[in-house]
Design a protein around this motif. Structure first.
Motif, PDB file in Angstrom:
ATOM      1  N   GLN A   1      45.463  36.026  31.351  1.00 52.19           N
ATOM      2  CA  GLN A   1      43.914  35.559  30.689  1.00 52.19           C
ATOM      3  C   GLN A   1      44.194  35.383  29.170  1.00 52.19           C
ATOM      4  OE1 GLN A   1      42.290  39.304  32.113  1.00 52.19           O
ATOM      5  NE2 GLN A   1      40.687  38.169  33.030  1.00 52.19           N
TER       6      GLN A   1
ATOM      7  N   HIS B   1      45.474  43.496  42.592  1.00 50.15           N
ATOM      8  CA  HIS B   1      46.074  42.336  41.918  1.00 50.15           C
ATOM      9  C   HIS B   1      46.113  42.874  40.391  1.00 50.15           C
ATOM     10  CE1 HIS B   1      44.858  39.491  44.973  1.00 50.15           C
ATOM     11  NE2 HIS B   1      45.946  39.494  45.116  1.00 50.15           N
ATOM     12  N   ARG B   2      46.770  41.869  39.477  1.00 42.92           N
ATOM     13  CA  ARG B   2      47.000  42.435  38.098  1.00 42.92           C
ATOM     14  C   ARG B   2      46.343  41.357  37.392  1.00 42.92           C
ATOM     15  NH1 ARG B   2      48.843  47.490  38.661  1.00 42.92           N
ATOM     16  NH2 ARG B   2      48.994  47.197  36.433  1.00 42.92           N
ATOM     17  N   PHE B   3      45.742  41.949  36.065  1.00 40.97           N
ATOM     18  CA  PHE B   3      45.565  41.117  35.025  1.00 40.97           C
ATOM     19  C   PHE B   3      46.332  41.403  33.762  1.00 40.97           C
ATOM     20  CE2 PHE B   3      41.923  42.142  37.566  1.00 40.97           C
ATOM     21  CZ  PHE B   3      41.237  40.933  37.666  1.00 40.97           C
TER      22      PHE B   3
ATOM     23  N   GLU C   1      47.371  31.694  37.279  1.00 37.93           N
ATOM     24  CA  GLU C   1      47.645  32.722  38.302  1.00 37.93           C
ATOM     25  C   GLU C   1      49.280  32.453  38.481  1.00 37.93           C
ATOM     26  OE1 GLU C   1      46.297  31.796  42.373  1.00 37.93           O
ATOM     27  OE2 GLU C   1      47.916  33.141  43.161  1.00 37.93           O
TER      28      GLU C   1
ATOM     29  N   THR D   1      51.044  39.190  42.505  1.00 36.13           N
ATOM     30  CA  THR D   1      50.171  38.205  42.050  1.00 36.13           C
ATOM     31  C   THR D   1      49.367  38.514  40.788  1.00 36.13           C
ATOM     32  OG1 THR D   1      49.859  37.648  44.400  1.00 36.13           O
ATOM     33  CG2 THR D   1      48.373  36.625  42.825  1.00 36.13           C
ATOM     34  N   VAL D   2      49.676  37.924  39.809  1.00 35.36           N
ATOM     35  CA  VAL D   2      49.312  38.538  38.433  1.00 35.36           C
ATOM     36  C   VAL D   2      48.083  37.149  37.919  1.00 35.36           C
ATOM     37  CG1 VAL D   2      50.944  39.717  37.915  1.00 35.36           C
ATOM     38  CG2 VAL D   2      50.959  37.615  36.958  1.00 35.36           C
ATOM     39  N   LEU D   3      47.074  37.493  37.273  1.00 29.62           N
ATOM     40  CA  LEU D   3      46.268  36.546  36.456  1.00 29.62           C
ATOM     41  C   LEU D   3      46.444  36.686  35.226  1.00 29.62           C
ATOM     42  CD1 LEU D   3      44.140  34.382  37.122  1.00 29.62           C
ATOM     43  CD2 LEU D   3      42.113  36.059  36.681  1.00 29.62           C
TER      44      LEU D   3
END
Lengths: 365, 365
Positions: free
Chosen positions: B365, B264-266, B326, B361-363
């Protein structure tokens, strides 16, 4: 979705749980050596194992700077041109991932699912790490040396640049190299372009790629990769023992020809020359034993000269009179420190240093 | 153990069945492109996808011979020196494995478990296949051209050299090349050293590696890889449709930084430039759509010039105002033949040509 779902804690596979999608994603990115490529004394480009914790960073040799600072007389930073002017040394080194063998453990720690193929041998060219430390002047209070790479990510909930520490003594006595060439060419991106550390004899996690900083500190390094990740533990939460040097291992080049899907082997009956490579990060390999009956009886293989006895794998061979039927070949290495590769290595929670002997099923026709 | 256990039949995974040990063995040998390496217009050595059906054979350029025979006026065989004397052409080609996307299908066909990363772009140098066929003189009764490689093994119970056929028309009109260099260097062992076929626009199975024979035959080729393996079928036993050219696909370079285990990506909030590559083997890509809300709405990405519009991938970019939370990014390619990459590709038993749109899917921030 929460941060915990984005960066899961370590866990063990359930009984009978197949390889997960997360593990497959890692297996599709990172890769091992196809075992037939053990035939090459020097692993050709693209066949050497690769493990990247986060992403391969976008880097540039032209303006790359490596800083040496902290407990030193004189902080220095080096560009590639300055490093090249300090000398040039080439060493042939066998590197292996500390997680090699993980996916064969029961229960299986969920992480990069190596079977046994996370190894390779290359010629690395660079300047001795000791020369850089000497140029900066290590102060007496320095205890550890922290190496920081340019790769950045999150691991088990902790955001970090990839960092590993060695003690000052290990850094000076390990013949470590700060390398800019692999097999006579600039480092490929996945192997640390433009600059990486090479710590001969140690599992690969010590050989920090995309190296941008060397810091000397006056207390033991407690970063994630030293204090949390790369430790031999049987219970969660215990401090464990640091993963350091490569345990002895021998691998056979699979004889005959394979089945595509099972990778089982078909071998014609008669005299078969079995060949392979054996290595250890503790001391030179001095004996390889081979069994053609699943370990019931063992015989010594013939050892050839290593091209670099201390640091690189050693070829071995064995003449086998193959009779029709199914056979399980297995092989184990001994080194001059007295270490013997086990038939079954002890389990640990992180799945490190699993040098359980290879078993290769062949059908002789 | 019987031959059936050594070489199992094709099967589908059971509901909920994890990736098997056999699949993992293939994933550990063969490898895809780490998606961040889509940043390079030309895929660096070792990052281009590799699929080897059997073993990488031990080969030697010095005494290598390529024979052209069968329905020809004059059978000829060529060494590397003779081939080099016939001319030299370099083309930039995007190759993709026909099984790319297989492991995302439900139910999952058990074979090499690609997710979406079995792709790469290289510059191949060699002589046009048409020049070799012309030199030998194709007779009017020739129907198919059979290409045989030096890799040998067993697949679904059938022992074979790797062989693929093209029709004479396909062989002449596909701009196929018999190549001895990849990115300006001799072919690496895993990419077909010393000689391979490159069929631009076709899935990789057509580009036979370790090429040693080109035979013209007077009836359609019914070998395993054409008649059995690479066919789109929904039911076992039906003849199915041949796998040929590459279906359109776009892939994003994952933005931000990853979690090690889940990938998953930030991503930091604010303006983010999303970039990627799109390709099709049927016709040049002329449109790429991108969604930052899991496909609820789509916008056009900006297409850059391709370095070889007909044969190699085309870069695209998109400016995204990323807001905290998200997000699921997805992307799809269109080509000038009117083909559109589907949100979900139709299932088939072999797991071929699954160009279902990537979801990332990326979060933020």
């Amino acid at each position: 979705m929460t941060i915990e779902q984005f960066s899961t804690k370590g866990r063990l596979a359930d009984v009978g749980e197949g390889i997960t999608g997360d593990e497959l994603q890692l297996a599709a990115r990172n890769h091992g050596i196809p075992l037939e490529a053990l035939r090459y004394d020097l692993t050709p480009p693209g066949l050497h194992y690769v493990l990247v914790h986060y992403d391969i960073p976008l880097t540039n040799a032209f303006d790359w700077r490596l800083t040496v600072n902290g407990c030193v007389e004189q902080p220095i930073d080096f560009g590639l041109t300055e490093l090249r002017a300090m000398g040039r040394q080439t060493v042939r080194v066998t590197l292996e991932c500390a997680g090699n063998g993980r996916a064969n453990l029961h229960p299986r720690p969920i992480s990069q699912p190596w079977l046994m193929e996370a190894v390779g041998t290359a010629e690395w060219t660079g300047v001795p790490l000791a020369a850089l430390l000497e140029a900066a002047g290590v102060l007496p209070e320095a205890v550890d040396v922290v190496f920081t790479g340019a790769d950045h990510g999150v691991e088990r909930g902790i955001e970090q640049d990839y960092q590993r520490g060695l003690s000052v003594a290990e850094a000076l006595e390990s013949n470590a190299l700060v390398a800019w060439e692999m097999n006579g060419l600039p480092l490929p991106p996945q192997h640390g372009y433009p600059l990486r550390l090479i710590v001969p004899g140690w599992y690969g996690m010590a050989s920090v790629k995309w190296l941008r900083s060397i810091e000397l500190i006056d207390k033991p390094f407690t970063g994630y990769q030293n204090a949390e990740a790369y430790r031999i533990r049987t219970e969660a939460g215990e401090p464990g023992v640091a993963v350091t040097r490569i345990e002895p291992r021998a691998l056979l080049i699979p004889p005959g020809h394979p089945d595509f899907m099972t990778r089982h082997r078909f071998v014609p009956a008669g005299e078969v020359t079995l060949q392979g490579r054996a290595w250890s990060g503790w001391a030179p390999v001095d004996r390889v034993e081979l069994s053609t009956n699943a370990g019931a009886t063992w015989q010594d293989a013939e050892l050839d000269a290593s091209s670099n006895e201390d640091l690189a794998w050693r070829p071995f061979s064995f003449t086998w009179q193959a009779t029709p039927g199914e056979h399980v070949l297995t092989v184990r290495a001994h080194d001059k420190s007295g270490r013997v590769q086990p038939i079954e290595a002890p389990w640990n929670r992180g799945g490190f240093a699993n040098n359980t002997a290879q078993r290769l099923t062949v059908l002789v026709q």
